[in-house]
Design an enzyme around this catalytic site. Sequence first.
Site, PDB file in Angstrom:
ATOM      1  N   ASN A 131       0.853  -1.196   0.000  1.00 53.49           N
ATOM      2  CA  ASN A 131       0.000   0.000   0.000  1.00 53.49           C
ATOM      3  C   ASN A 131       0.888   1.246   0.000  1.00 53.49           C
ATOM      4  O   ASN A 131       2.104   1.157  -0.015  1.00 53.49           O
ATOM      5  CB  ASN A 131      -0.958  -0.023   1.191  1.00 53.49           C
ATOM      6  CG  ASN A 131      -0.199  -0.113   2.492  1.00 53.49           C
ATOM      7  OD1 ASN A 131       0.566   0.788   2.837  1.00 53.49           O
ATOM      8  ND2 ASN A 131      -0.386  -1.214   3.221  1.00 53.49           N
ATOM      9  N   ASP A 140      -5.379  -9.574  13.127  1.00 54.17           N
ATOM     10  CA  ASP A 140      -5.505  -8.154  13.461  1.00 54.17           C
ATOM     11  C   ASP A 140      -4.572  -7.832  14.638  1.00 54.17           C
ATOM     12  O   ASP A 140      -4.798  -8.282  15.763  1.00 54.17           O
ATOM     13  CB  ASP A 140      -6.971  -7.877  13.822  1.00 54.17           C
ATOM     14  CG  ASP A 140      -7.218  -6.395  14.015  1.00 54.17           C
ATOM     15  OD1 ASP A 140      -6.307  -5.719  14.542  1.00 54.17           O
ATOM     16  OD2 ASP A 140      -8.302  -5.935  13.654  1.00 54.17           O
ATOM     17  N   PHE A 183      -4.546   4.244  14.545  1.00 57.47           N
ATOM     18  CA  PHE A 183      -4.763   5.270  13.525  1.00 57.47           C
ATOM     19  C   PHE A 183      -5.891   4.812  12.619  1.00 57.47           C
ATOM     20  O   PHE A 183      -5.945   3.634  12.251  1.00 57.47           O
ATOM     21  CB  PHE A 183      -3.487   5.484  12.689  1.00 57.47           C
ATOM     22  CG  PHE A 183      -2.570   6.512  13.273  1.00 57.47           C
ATOM     23  CD1 PHE A 183      -1.931   6.291  14.477  1.00 57.47           C
ATOM     24  CD2 PHE A 183      -2.362   7.724  12.624  1.00 57.47           C
ATOM     25  CE1 PHE A 183      -1.098   7.238  15.034  1.00 57.47           C
ATOM     26  CE2 PHE A 183      -1.532   8.680  13.164  1.00 57.47           C
ATOM     27  CZ  PHE A 183      -0.892   8.436  14.379  1.00 57.47           C
ATOM     28  N   LYS A 198     -13.991   2.091  15.254  1.00 57.19           N
ATOM     29  CA  LYS A 198     -12.735   1.355  15.464  1.00 57.19           C
ATOM     30  C   LYS A 198     -12.272   1.491  16.923  1.00 57.19           C
ATOM     31  O   LYS A 198     -11.800   0.533  17.530  1.00 57.19           O
ATOM     32  CB  LYS A 198     -11.675   1.908  14.499  1.00 57.19           C
ATOM     33  CG  LYS A 198     -10.450   1.052  14.356  1.00 57.19           C
ATOM     34  CD  LYS A 198      -9.588   1.525  13.183  1.00 57.19           C
ATOM     35  CE  LYS A 198      -8.250   0.828  13.162  1.00 57.19           C
ATOM     36  NZ  LYS A 198      -7.342   1.331  12.142  1.00 57.19           N
ATOM     37  N   LYS A 241     -12.126  -2.091  18.776  1.00 58.60           N
ATOM     38  CA  LYS A 241     -10.785  -2.619  19.100  1.00 58.60           C
ATOM     39  C   LYS A 241     -10.367  -2.256  20.518  1.00 58.60           C
ATOM     40  O   LYS A 241      -9.222  -2.460  20.893  1.00 58.60           O
ATOM     41  CB  LYS A 241      -9.771  -2.115  18.074  1.00 58.60           C
ATOM     42  CG  LYS A 241     -10.160  -2.532  16.668  1.00 58.60           C
ATOM     43  CD  LYS A 241      -8.994  -2.640  15.738  1.00 58.60           C
ATOM     44  CE  LYS A 241      -9.486  -3.210  14.408  1.00 58.60           C
ATOM     45  NZ  LYS A 241      -8.470  -3.364  13.407  1.00 58.60           N
TER      46      LYS A 241
END
Length: 399
Positions: free
Chosen positions: A210, A308, A325, A339, A343
């Site tokens: 990426n 993850d 982030f 998120k 998380k």
Amino acid sequence: MKSLINKNIILGVTGGIAAYKSAEIVRHLKKSGSSVRVVMTSSAEEFITPLTLQALSGNRVSTDLLDAESEAAMGHIELAKWADAILIAPATANTLARLSSGRGDDLLSTVSLAFDGPISIAPAMNQAMWKDNRTQENLENLQKKGFKICGPGSGEQACGDVGLGRMLEPLEILELFSSSFDQGNLSERSILITAGPTQEPIDPVRFITNRSSGKMGYSLAEAAIEAGAKVTLISGPVNLEPPPNCNFVSIETAKEMHEAVMHHVKSKDVYIGTAAVADYRPVTFHESKIKKDTDKSSLTLQLQENQDILKSVSELNERPYLVGFAAETDNLLSNAKKKLKNKRLDLIVANDVSNKEIGFDSNENEVTLITNAEEKVLEKQNKKKISKKIIDFISSELT
Ligand SMILES: Cc1cc2nc3c(=O)[nH]c(=O)nc-3n(C[C@H](O)[C@H](O)[C@H](O)COP(=O)(O)O)c2cc1C
């Protein structure tokens, strides 16, 4: 003297006899590891040449506000954004008066107005000028506004007078100036940071990756080190030098990053995940290069989910303060909040990567810090300044 490593310093030089000593100040600043850009008033040029200060600082000296060429190179706003601190040495009575009244009619005064950070000044003038009520009022006003005044000293002056008003010696000024950087607020802390992209191999010559440049993670690592933390930086492949004084771990795949994080996260106080970890990897790694099949116009690549990392860290029994982030292109804040909750993060830094001027490969960023209790926008500025503010925020959360 406190460390000035990696600091961007503007040295303002004004028109007094002591301007010759600014050459030595530049030399000491450079020696202490900072980058220096000199801004001179036009009177200062009568006392020392820009060429001398350019040769010593290694950067072009800025003198004009209304000059198209200088503005195009590094204009007053860019200079103000670039700097971590401004030191004006020597500072004349005239410059004190102009700073005190908020004038913006030359480059140095305009940069000072546009700058949002610590400004230190080392006054230098004849003892009678120093004693004058107007100078003293200007000084008091500047002090109230947060300017740090370094000196002056007392003794025999260039004009033959004796008294208060002579500029302090360069090293005395730098001792006082360097203390304007708040350092050490993370001195007892250890921080693990991930940065950069991962590479998920398809065959020996191809991989999925990426656009992450790693700049955010690396500059957070620098800011944390400057704040006194012990930093471990786990990074995917990027074109950046790891900061000195950090424990650096290089990885390529998401799986390697996961393993490295789980190994190093033990006993860390803070985990900051800035890495753009691939969500999926190819199911099969082809040992030989995949050849082009001329009979087929398409090729299917089957992917499987990677573990993850943030979730694994958040499920630890003794988990560190957890910072994630959220690089999003749509519904930035609502996705970031989801998120944060899913998380079980302590802080999420939301970052709009659809805007090309900020995010991934850019040197600037604009982010929103979100915790369960508050939301704070850090407006567009260079990644170094954003990083410092994020580290300051984390440090205030830990206390
Ligand atoms: C030889 C000479 C020496 C000077 N030294 C000083 C000084 O040490 N401090 C000061 O405040 N002004 C001093 N001045 C006056 C400043 O140069 C003058 O106020 C000038 O406008 C300052 O401009 P600036 O503040 O934009 O640099 C001196 C002038 C001359 C001619």
